[in-house]
Scaffold this active site. Structure first.
Site, PDB file in Angstrom:
ATOM      1  CB  THR A   2      40.526  44.769  41.992  1.00 64.88           C
ATOM      2  OG1 THR A   2      40.076  45.516  40.841  1.00 64.88           O
ATOM      3  CG2 THR A   2      39.691  45.137  43.190  1.00 64.88           C
ATOM      4  CG  ASP A   3      44.760  42.055  37.617  1.00 60.47           C
ATOM      5  OD1 ASP A   3      44.584  42.871  36.688  1.00 60.47           O
ATOM      6  OD2 ASP A   3      45.655  41.196  37.584  1.00 60.47           O
ATOM      7  CE1 TYR A   4      40.507  45.842  31.670  1.00 62.69           C
ATOM      8  CE2 TYR A   4      38.804  44.176  31.921  1.00 62.69           C
ATOM      9  CZ  TYR A   4      39.315  45.277  31.269  1.00 62.69           C
ATOM     10  OH  TYR A   4      38.634  45.838  30.210  1.00 62.69           O
TER      11      TYR A   4
END
Length: 776
Positions: free
Chosen positions: A295-297
């Site tokens: 995932t992204d942050y």
């Protein structure tokens, strides 16, 4: 046939290569059937030993922050590592620090599984290259690949073995700050850059200790957010996805990219992080991606605000969609065990995600030697070495785009007095641009330092700030993010202008450096006005009154609307944000040691009202007559504006030089090809200027009739050719049906017989034409 084109072109002193001479995909010989069998057996055996908590722990990617080496074991992160609850870390820098944390994992945890260490190595490590949009302007794939190779070697020496790069999001939206981090508007150019970045990072063998895992991002469509606002909604047809936005992601997958990062935006109404169609049906089943997806942050947690459920529900949604690793949010770590007990996820889904993480670690060779990345002695030699800095300097010079040069103001003469004026002239902190996490900003070479160091013995340089970045102090404070101070001067605007004019009056020529500061573009840096701030425009106008020639250096991370300033300076050199060698590279170009060879990878609009504006658009049923387009005249009941031209200020592929090139008419080897034949389209390019130079020759094709509407032109090839003054070369492109393919209304990838317009030229607007009729 079209008339011959006389254009301004480019020169670069560093070696340049044609598209045919590019470094090809490294043969990953270690990925044999025998290797795969051995890897599977190893991972199978390890999975059989793991508890459920340890499996879920491999899916957890926290941000470590920074800490002293001695605290590695006793920190909160260290305790989780010891318990087997962490699969990797990011945002930790330094070989010794990383080795200390890795030691906890492989000596203190039950199964001694090594970790991966990630960082946003976006456009270089400590040796920082131009921002990605700037590097894309080089159109030089060997240079692109070399920049990633240098970054990988530096990062690996310092303990990093995973980068969250390349970002390949296509965008036609200059209000979106993250255009600075991508390669522009074109799927073909973007695809070429994507695969070469992957080759540069990963090399031939991930296990050799100098290569690192690449991570293509953000999958998918992140660059098409509504209104150019970061993280915003995206909605588009599948035809547009596959033809215009997906190609660079697929190119990275085809190049063997090891990991993929999910995007924040929604796709078809479902956030990408929880979108099974995107992460499994397209990425894995259709494109055969074999790596892992991160995932992204806090991407999983953010699906709560999207309206997809609570943390347990969105975590289960992400896992079932095909997400393997949870960055920072710890939704997997804290909820998957419960979801498994409640039947909301399966053991097979958890095992598959765990397997993919373990396989990546196996490919890196970490099970054989968990300390192979990170050697303080090697880092001292490899990181920010003079050799690497020289490569970055050359890359920066070749990325610059000369947008105007009246009366041959450039290159500057190596005599007399030069006034160097502007808010960033003496500011090292802003030279690297956005997403320069590892850069040592304080020692980046600023403009004044570069000029003095290279030409200070021959030329007298005088400097003045002249203006702040913006009149609004509050805005300027927002722009000075991540410690990149703008050094705001609290004197009055009148005092700043007077000092600048006084300095200018003592000089023979003015070098005026204006535009954006580093963090005016980048993540969370959307702008509703994409003009140069008025404080700097006023400075330019005031200096114009001196009557001195003005060469304007444009610092920018995005296409700007320059209509209100383009006529004022005599020359405009777009330097983007050139990196740690900024001042040296700009000096090289200003004084003619390097002649700018860049071409725009993204259209510059005349005004914000034209946005989105891009070269490969489609016709309407009521297109404006081309003669009226050229004259910028309005016609009612046609697709145009009452108050603005249809054309851009600077088109895609545009770039001038200190030399001139003539293009002949286009010739084709066969105007009526059949089936899978290959034909050649050629032009003769002549350097009629006074400098040796390199020209980026661009091939565009238009499919004139299709079962769905087709763009007015599409980039299908380019070659960067070197020509001595007076020299002519025949430049030839091979064309096959492969370049004619597109996804039709049924998402079938094929070509259709018919008439095609073959165009070759110096940019997307200045081309010569030849038509062919291709039958099946």
């Amino acid at each position: 046939m079209s008339k011959k084109l006389i254009v301004i072109a480019t020169l670069a002193l560093a070696p340049v290569f044609s598209a045919q001479e590019m470094v090809t995909k490294p043969v990953q010989s270690y990925q044999t059937a025998q290797y795969q069998s051995k890897k599977k057996a190893f991972v199978d055996a390890l999975l059989a030993k793991m508890t459920l908590d340890e499996k879920i722990g491999q899916l957890n990617l926290p941000s470590s922050g920074d800490f002293t080496t001695g605290l590695a074991k006793n920190s909160d992160i260290g305790k989780k590592v010891e318990q087997g609850l962490v699969g990797g870390l990011f945002n930790i820098k330094g070989a010794d620090k990383i080795k200390a944390v890795q030691k906890v994992a492989v000596e203190n945890s039950r199964l001694k599984i090594p970790m991966i260490f990630g960082m946003d190595v976006i456009h270089g490590y400590e040796t920082t290259f131009p921002i990605p949009l700037g590097l894309a302007a080089s159109w030089d794939m060997n240079l692109v690949q070399q920049s990633a190779r240098v970054a990988a070697k530096e990062a690996a020496a310092d303990g990093i073995n995973w980068t969250f790069s390349p970002m390949v999001d296509i965008s036609r939206e200059p209000r979106w700050g993250r255009v600075s981090e991508g390669s522009g508007e074109d799927p073909y150019l973007g695809s070429e850059i994507a695969k070469n970045m992957v080759y540069g990072y990963q090399g031939k063998d991930l296990a050799n200790g100098t290569n690192i895992l690449a991570c293509v991002k953000h999958f998918a469509l992140y660059g098409a957010g509504e209104a150019g606002r970061d993280y915003n909604t995206v909605d588009m047809s599948h035809v547009r996805m596959f033809n215009e936005y997906f190609p660079p992601y697929k190119a990275a997958v085809d190049a063997g990219v090891a990991s993929v990062m999910a995007s924040f935006n929604e796709v078809d109404g479902v956030p990408a992080t929880g979108n099974r169609w995107l992460q499994t049906e397209v990425l894995r089943n259709l494109w055969k991606f074999k790596g892992f997806v991160v995932t992204d942050y806090t991407g999983i947690n953010e699906m709560i605000d999207h309206g997809m459920g609570n943390l347990q529900e969105v975590s289960a949604l992400a896992l079932k969609a095909g997400i393997d690793m949870d960055m920072v949010g710890e939704g997997f770590l804290t909820t998957l065990k419960k979801s498994l007990s409640e039947g909301k996820v399966t053991q097979a889904e958890i095992d598959m995600a765990t397997r993919r993480i373990l396989e990546a670690k196996y490919d890196l060779g970490l099970f054989d030697n968990p300390y192979k990345h990170g050697d303080a002695k090697l880092a001292a030699k490899e990181v920010y070495s003079m050799e690497n800095r020289n490569i970055a300097r050359s890359a920066a010079a070749q990325s610059m785009v000369l947008m105007k040069n009246e009366n041959q103001v450039l290159p500057l003469k190596k005599t007399g007095t030069v006034a160097v004026i502007g808010p960033l002239v003496n500011n090292s902190m802003n030279m690297a641009g956005t997403w320069s996490v590892a850069t040592k900003h304080a020692i980046s070479v600023n403009l004044m330092q570069g000029l003095e160091a290279n030409y200070g013995k021959e030329v007298k340089f005088l400097s003045a700030k002249g203006a702040n970045i913006d009149y609004d102090a509050k805005l300027e404070d927002i722009y000075a993010a991540h410690g990149k101070k703008t050094d705001r001067d609290n004197r009055s605007k009148e005092a700043l202008l007077k000092e600048a004019v006084d300095v200018a009056n003592k000089a023979d020529v003015i070098v005026l450096a204006i535009g954006e500061s580093a963090e005016m573009s980048g993540e969370s840096s959307s702008r509703t006005e994409i003009t140069i701030p008025q404080s700097q425009v006023d400075l330019l106008n005031e200096l114009k009154k001196t009557g001195k020639p003005i060469a304007m250096i444009l610092f920018t991370g995005r296409p700007l609307a320059l209509t209100n300033v383009k006529d004022t300076p005599d020359a405009i050199l777009n330097a983007w944000f050139p990196g740690s060698e900024a001042g040296n590279a700009i000096a090289d170009v200003l004084f003619g040691k390097v002649n700018p060879s860049g071409k725009l990878p993204m259209t510059f609009p005349r005004s914000l009202g034209q946005v989105p504006i891009y070269y490969n658009a489609k016709n309407t049923g009521r297109p404006l007559d081309q003669k009226l387009v050229d004259k910028c005249e309005y016609q009612r009941f046609r697709s145009n504006y009452m108050d603005e031209c249809n054309t851009p200020l600077y088109p895609f592929g545009y770039g001038l030089s200190y030399s001139k090139f003539n293009y002949s008419d286009v010739t084709v080897s066969n105007a009526n090809p059949k089936g899978n034949q290959t034909i050649q389209a050629s032009v003769t390019v002549t350097n009629s200027g006074n400098y040796d130079g390199a020209e980026i020759v661009q091939l565009y094709i238009r499919d004139l009739v299709g079962t769905i509407t087709r763009p007015v032109k599409e980039l299908k090839g380019f070659q960067k050719v070197m020509l001595k003054k007076g020299e002519s070369k025949k430049v030839t492109f091979d064309i096959t049906p492969e370049q004619l393919k597109f996804y039709n209304g049924n998402l079938k990838y094929d070509w259709e017989a018919g008439e095609f317009d073959i165009m070759i030229g110096t940019n997307s607007e200045q081309v010569s034409h030849s038509k062919i009729n291709w039958t099946k």
